[in-house]
Design an enzyme around this catalytic site. Structure first.
Site, PDB file in Angstrom:
ATOM      1  N   SER A   8       0.833  -1.201   0.000  1.00 33.34           N
ATOM      2  CA  SER A   8       0.000   0.000   0.000  1.00 33.34           C
ATOM      3  C   SER A   8       0.867   1.250   0.000  1.00 33.34           C
ATOM      4  O   SER A   8       1.641   1.504   0.928  1.00 33.34           O
ATOM      5  CB  SER A   8      -0.908   0.016   1.234  1.00 33.34           C
ATOM      6  OG  SER A   8      -1.512   1.287   1.325  1.00 33.34           O
ATOM      7  N   HIS A  33      -1.146  -1.209  -4.418  1.00 40.18           N
ATOM      8  CA  HIS A  33      -2.444  -0.917  -3.788  1.00 40.18           C
ATOM      9  C   HIS A  33      -2.517   0.582  -3.498  1.00 40.18           C
ATOM     10  O   HIS A  33      -1.668   1.129  -2.782  1.00 40.18           O
ATOM     11  CB  HIS A  33      -2.573  -1.728  -2.493  1.00 40.18           C
ATOM     12  CG  HIS A  33      -3.890  -1.583  -1.811  1.00 40.18           C
ATOM     13  ND1 HIS A  33      -5.001  -2.328  -2.149  1.00 40.18           N
ATOM     14  CD2 HIS A  33      -4.287  -0.765  -0.803  1.00 40.18           C
ATOM     15  CE1 HIS A  33      -6.026  -1.980  -1.379  1.00 40.18           C
ATOM     16  NE2 HIS A  33      -5.617  -1.031  -0.553  1.00 40.18           N
ATOM     17  N   ASP A  35      -4.744   3.679  -2.005  1.00 39.74           N
ATOM     18  CA  ASP A  35      -5.859   4.016  -1.117  1.00 39.74           C
ATOM     19  C   ASP A  35      -6.319   5.449  -1.335  1.00 39.74           C
ATOM     20  O   ASP A  35      -5.635   6.398  -0.942  1.00 39.74           O
ATOM     21  CB  ASP A  35      -5.410   3.870   0.341  1.00 39.74           C
ATOM     22  CG  ASP A  35      -5.204   2.423   0.732  1.00 39.74           C
ATOM     23  OD1 ASP A  35      -6.134   1.628   0.540  1.00 39.74           O
ATOM     24  OD2 ASP A  35      -4.116   2.094   1.247  1.00 39.74           O
ATOM     25  N   MET A  37      -8.818   8.283  -0.310  1.00 45.37           N
ATOM     26  CA  MET A  37      -9.700   8.630   0.819  1.00 45.37           C
ATOM     27  C   MET A  37     -10.179  10.065   0.685  1.00 45.37           C
ATOM     28  O   MET A  37      -9.395  10.953   0.347  1.00 45.37           O
ATOM     29  CB  MET A  37      -8.943   8.510   2.138  1.00 45.37           C
ATOM     30  CG  MET A  37      -8.348   7.151   2.387  1.00 45.37           C
ATOM     31  SD  MET A  37      -7.476   7.148   3.957  1.00 45.37           S
ATOM     32  CE  MET A  37      -6.800   5.497   3.955  1.00 45.37           C
ATOM     33  N   MET A  68     -12.047   4.736  -0.940  1.00 46.78           N
ATOM     34  CA  MET A  68     -12.736   4.967   0.344  1.00 46.78           C
ATOM     35  C   MET A  68     -13.383   6.337   0.242  1.00 46.78           C
ATOM     36  O   MET A  68     -12.968   7.298   0.902  1.00 46.78           O
ATOM     37  CB  MET A  68     -11.730   4.884   1.487  1.00 46.78           C
ATOM     38  CG  MET A  68     -11.373   3.445   1.832  1.00 46.78           C
ATOM     39  SD  MET A  68      -9.851   3.319   2.772  1.00 46.78           S
ATOM     40  CE  MET A  68      -8.702   3.266   1.415  1.00 46.78           C
ATOM     41  N   MET A 137     -11.558  -6.069   4.956  1.00 42.32           N
ATOM     42  CA  MET A 137     -10.738  -5.179   5.775  1.00 42.32           C
ATOM     43  C   MET A 137     -10.333  -5.875   7.087  1.00 42.32           C
ATOM     44  O   MET A 137     -11.168  -6.440   7.792  1.00 42.32           O
ATOM     45  CB  MET A 137     -11.502  -3.889   6.097  1.00 42.32           C
ATOM     46  CG  MET A 137     -11.853  -3.023   4.896  1.00 42.32           C
ATOM     47  SD  MET A 137     -10.447  -2.536   3.876  1.00 42.32           S
ATOM     48  CE  MET A 137      -9.485  -1.555   5.036  1.00 42.32           C
ATOM     49  N   ASP A 175      -6.884  -6.535   3.721  1.00 38.23           N
ATOM     50  CA  ASP A 175      -6.300  -5.189   3.752  1.00 38.23           C
ATOM     51  C   ASP A 175      -6.365  -4.601   5.158  1.00 38.23           C
ATOM     52  O   ASP A 175      -7.448  -4.415   5.711  1.00 38.23           O
ATOM     53  CB  ASP A 175      -7.081  -4.302   2.767  1.00 38.23           C
ATOM     54  CG  ASP A 175      -6.486  -2.904   2.651  1.00 38.23           C
ATOM     55  OD1 ASP A 175      -5.358  -2.690   3.130  1.00 38.23           O
ATOM     56  OD2 ASP A 175      -7.161  -2.037   2.062  1.00 38.23           O
TER      57      ASP A 175
END
Ligand code: DX5
Ligand code: ZN
Length: 214
Positions: A8, A33, A35, A37, A68, A137, A175
């Protein structure tokens, strides 16, 4: 299939992002990965499309984009266009899951649904045959560096059963909180992909850390 590792980027050094991406690109890591947000669906803001586009230019490895964000349906086209290979949306974030999955199915990329620790696995039952991946998650979405929630092991078993009963080919990605103390058990219970941020980037040797999860 041997386990895939998806480092990540959230835990990378953003001042040296190209250096860290180059290390990952040359490593035995399988996917990147990413992320995304928005500060609304989760109480944290990370990065958006410009960073995803930049990383796209730095590697040919699959970009595993974990949204997210609230109302992800508004941004699906854009994230497909900028080079995502797997696009994952949270089951808790949208009432338009069917539309999203149809749209991704019409594209060249793969679809995923992410599910937070407090959301029942049964919520996936109407979608599990249509998706390529479930992102289970191991922590509450929003921050890197959290402790792995042990109940995730039981949820993984439940998810594996659901996939079997529904004759789905969805892969399982874990994750959050993944490290060398839980990777073997996750693999033996049927995880296909492990995401790890802090464990990899806080380690003195990124390549060694990735290999230790394989
Ligand atoms: C959490 C993110 C994870 C996170 C993993 O909301 O989805 O991908 O970056 O980080 P670690 O491995 O540090 O828990
Ligand atoms: Zn993630």
């Amino acid at each position: 299939m041997s386990i895939k590792i998806a480092p990540s980027i959230l835990a990378a050094d953003f001042g040296n992002l190209s250096r860290d991406c180059e290390i990952l690109d040359k490593s035995v890591a399988d996917w990147f990965h990413l992320d995304v947000m928005d500060g609304v669906f989760v109480p944290n803001i990370s990065f958006g499309m410009p960073i995803v586009s930049s990383i796209r230019k730095m590697t040919a490895k699959p970009l595993d984009v974990h949204l997210m964000i609230t109302e992800p349906e508004k941004y699906i086209d854009k994230f497909i266009e900028i080079g995502s290979d797997i696009l994952t949306v949270h089951i808790e974030a949208t009432s338009k899951m069917d539309n999203i999955l149809d749209k991704i199915a019409r594209s060249r990329i793969k679809s995923g649904i992410a599910i937070n620790p407090n959301t029942p696995i049964s919520k996936l039952k109407n979608y599990i045959e249509k998706i390529d991946l479930v992102c289970l998650m191991g922590v509450h979405a929003g921050f890197g560096g959290q402790q792995f929630i042990l109940n995730t092991f039981d949820r993984l078993v439940e998810l594996k059963n659901l996939i079997k009963i529904k004759n789905s080919s969805a892969l399982i990605e874990i994750d959050g909180g993944v490290d060398n103390t839980n990777n073997k058990k996750l693999e033996s219970l049927g995880a296909d992909i492990l995401v790890a941020g802090s464990y990899i980037f806080k380690s003195p040797d990124i390549n060694k850390a990735i290999s230790s999860l394989k």
